[in-house]
Motif scaffolding. Structure first.
Motif, PDB file in Angstrom:
ATOM      1  N   ASP A 170       5.882 -68.271 -12.369  1.00  0.00           N
ATOM      2  CA  ASP A 170       4.885 -69.192 -11.822  1.00  0.00           C
ATOM      3  C   ASP A 170       4.341 -70.195 -12.831  1.00  0.00           C
ATOM      4  N   GLU A 171       4.573 -69.964 -14.110  1.00  0.00           N
ATOM      5  CA  GLU A 171       4.085 -70.894 -15.132  1.00  0.00           C
ATOM      6  C   GLU A 171       5.045 -70.914 -16.303  1.00  0.00           C
ATOM      7  N   HIS A 172       5.141 -72.077 -16.969  1.00  0.00           N
ATOM      8  CA  HIS A 172       6.027 -72.265 -18.105  1.00  0.00           C
ATOM      9  C   HIS A 172       5.274 -72.932 -19.254  1.00  0.00           C
ATOM     10  N   HIS A 173       5.819 -72.766 -20.438  1.00  0.00           N
ATOM     11  CA  HIS A 173       5.246 -73.428 -21.612  1.00  0.00           C
ATOM     12  C   HIS A 173       5.288 -74.938 -21.419  1.00  0.00           C
ATOM     13  N   THR A 186      -5.414 -77.498 -17.157  1.00  0.00           N
ATOM     14  CA  THR A 186      -5.353 -76.047 -16.992  1.00  0.00           C
ATOM     15  C   THR A 186      -3.933 -75.625 -16.656  1.00  0.00           C
ATOM     16  N   ARG A 187      -3.714 -74.313 -16.729  1.00  0.00           N
ATOM     17  CA  ARG A 187      -2.423 -73.735 -16.357  1.00  0.00           C
ATOM     18  C   ARG A 187      -2.665 -72.458 -15.564  1.00  0.00           C
ATOM     19  N   ARG A 188      -1.650 -72.040 -14.830  1.00  0.00           N
ATOM     20  CA  ARG A 188      -1.730 -70.773 -14.105  1.00  0.00           C
ATOM     21  C   ARG A 188      -1.706 -69.606 -15.088  1.00  0.00           C
ATOM     22  N   ALA A 341      -1.102 -58.350  -8.132  1.00  0.00           N
ATOM     23  CA  ALA A 341      -1.543 -59.292  -9.160  1.00  0.00           C
ATOM     24  C   ALA A 341      -0.688 -59.092 -10.403  1.00  0.00           C
ATOM     25  N   PHE A 342      -0.368 -60.208 -11.080  1.00  0.00           N
ATOM     26  CA  PHE A 342       0.476 -60.129 -12.272  1.00  0.00           C
ATOM     27  C   PHE A 342       0.301 -61.387 -13.105  1.00  0.00           C
ATOM     28  N   ASP A 343       0.750 -61.314 -14.357  1.00  0.00           N
ATOM     29  CA  ASP A 343       0.672 -62.454 -15.251  1.00  0.00           C
ATOM     30  C   ASP A 343       1.621 -63.547 -14.763  1.00  0.00           C
ATOM     31  N   SER A 344       1.108 -64.781 -14.662  1.00  0.00           N
ATOM     32  CA  SER A 344       1.894 -65.883 -14.106  1.00  0.00           C
ATOM     33  C   SER A 344       3.044 -66.315 -15.006  1.00  0.00           C
ATOM     34  N   VAL A 345       2.936 -66.043 -16.305  1.00  0.00           N
ATOM     35  CA  VAL A 345       3.968 -66.449 -17.264  1.00  0.00           C
ATOM     36  C   VAL A 345       5.039 -65.384 -17.411  1.00  0.00           C
TER      37      VAL A 345
END
Length: 381
Positions: A170-173, A186-188, A341-345
């Motif tokens: 769900d999110e990238h560097h 902001t970022r997820r 729920a989990f870490d987006s990265v």
């Protein structure tokens, strides 16, 4: 921005480390530890059957009234992934009812006066408590202080019969997003869903499972980011170092965008241990594979052999080499009332096809501030 919008936008953020279970209002401590080490937290019966039924009825009515937005991200049927516009049927794709529409910078229908406003406000209150628990229990300062219309995300989602989502994170560097990488404040940070399906949902016949790709061994330390540097991959365990170690990307070497290096935490967590010398993000982080990082960027052969991307760039080479053997598949059935729920990265995942039924959920992302744009030379991709 109206007070109504602020109510909905103020519901979403995250943040500190260990905390006694008694200090958490809606989330068990074990769930926080699971998220912190890269897994998916699954909490059945997070909402009661009556709450689920009420929210599903509201979502269904709002969909029937034409208030959902079809995002065309999901694939379906024989054309899954092909995006054949001539045969596209919006009823079979994923549709969302957002609280805010970033592209239009305006309130979304979720935060409007349409439908069962009180039911959605009740959900917002619950999500506020969830956000606060995570803000206190994870080491991510600032996530509990929303400061803008597109700072956080919340919506109803509907998957039509046959809809699915391919594997992704769900999110990238910032450095792997090209020219848009540093454009958002902001970022997820945390991804969450609460399923709103009926009690008779049978994953074996109805499908729609969330398939996650957890590590076979929990991370040795917190996942996702370190001092604003997002995680890019893993070092897998070995007999001499039996720890799953997250690998982070420093994309601001010398304050210059595009000057990068990979690092892990030291054993005591007090310093960064760099695995590579400086390299340019373009082309090294694009159209590459585990093999390239292992054998070109990481000079230590033993360490290089342990590296795996969180999510390899899609190419014929990565398809041929296959997935990371350090992963294990975990499927979550979309039973009504279940929170995930989990870490987006850190957690790759996909949505398996639904069969003949609609799949309903409330979903969103808790955001945190991303790093500010480097002041030095910026590489434009």
């Amino acid at each position: 921005m109206t007070m109504g919008v602020c109510l909905y936008l103020a519901i979403v953020a995250v943040g500190s480390c260990t905390l006694s279970a008694s200090a958490l209002s809606v989330l068990p401590e074990s769930a926080v530890n699971t998220i912190d080490r890269g897994g998916i937290a699954v909490i059945p019966n997070f909402l009661s059957p009556s709450e689920v039924s009420r929210l599903r009825s509201d979502a269904s009515n709002l969909y029937d009234d034409g208030n959902f937005i079809v995002d065309a991200l999901a694939g379906y049927g024989a054309k899954a992934g092909a995006k054949d516009k001539a045969s596209f049927e919006s009823s079979k794709d994923r549709a969302v009812l957002p609280a805010y529409i970033p592209s239009q910078k305006k309130i979304g229908p979720f935060a409007s006066n349409l439908g069962d406003v009180d039911g959605r406000r009740g959900l917002a209150t619950t999500i506020t408590a969830l956000r606060s628990d995570l803000a206190k229990a994870l080491d991510r300062p600032g996530l509990d202080t929303p400061d803008g219309g597109d700072n956080h995300e919340m919506s109803f989602t509907r998957f039509g019969p046959g809809a699915q989502l391919a594997r992704h994170v769900d999110e990238h560097h910032e450095e792997v997003k090209g020219r848009t990488g540093w454009s958002r404040p902001t970022r997820r940070s945390i991804s969450w869903l609460i399923y709103l399906n009926g009690e008779d949902w049978d994953a074996n016949s109805d499908g729609g499972q969330l398939r996650t790709y957890e590590r076979k061994f929990p991370s040795a330390c917190s996942v996702g980011s370190r001092d604003g540097d997002l995680q890019l991959g893993w070092l897998t365990p070995t007999p001499n170092d039996p720890k799953e170690r997250p690998v982070f990307l420093d994309g601001r070497r010398g304050g210059i965008s595009g000057k990068c290096a990979l690092y892990i935490d030291s054993n005591d967590g007090g310093r960064k241990v760099y695995l590579t010398k400086e390299f340019d993000s373009d082309p090294y982080l694009f159209l590459t594979s585990d093999f390239f990082i292992q054998n070109v960027l990481i000079k230590d052969h033993d360490l290089g052999a342990r590296f795996h991307y969180l999510e390899q760039p899609k190419s014929k080479l990565t398809a041929y080499l296959g997935n990371d053997p350090g992963e294990r598949v975990k499927d979550v059935a979309p039973h009504g009332g279940t929170l995930v729920a989990f870490d987006s990265v850190a957690l790759p995942h996909e949505v398996l096809p639904t069969m003949e039924r609609e799949r309903w959920a409330a979903s969103g992302w808790f955001h945190e501030r991303q790093q500010s744009e480097p002041m030095g030379r910026q590489i434009i991709l």
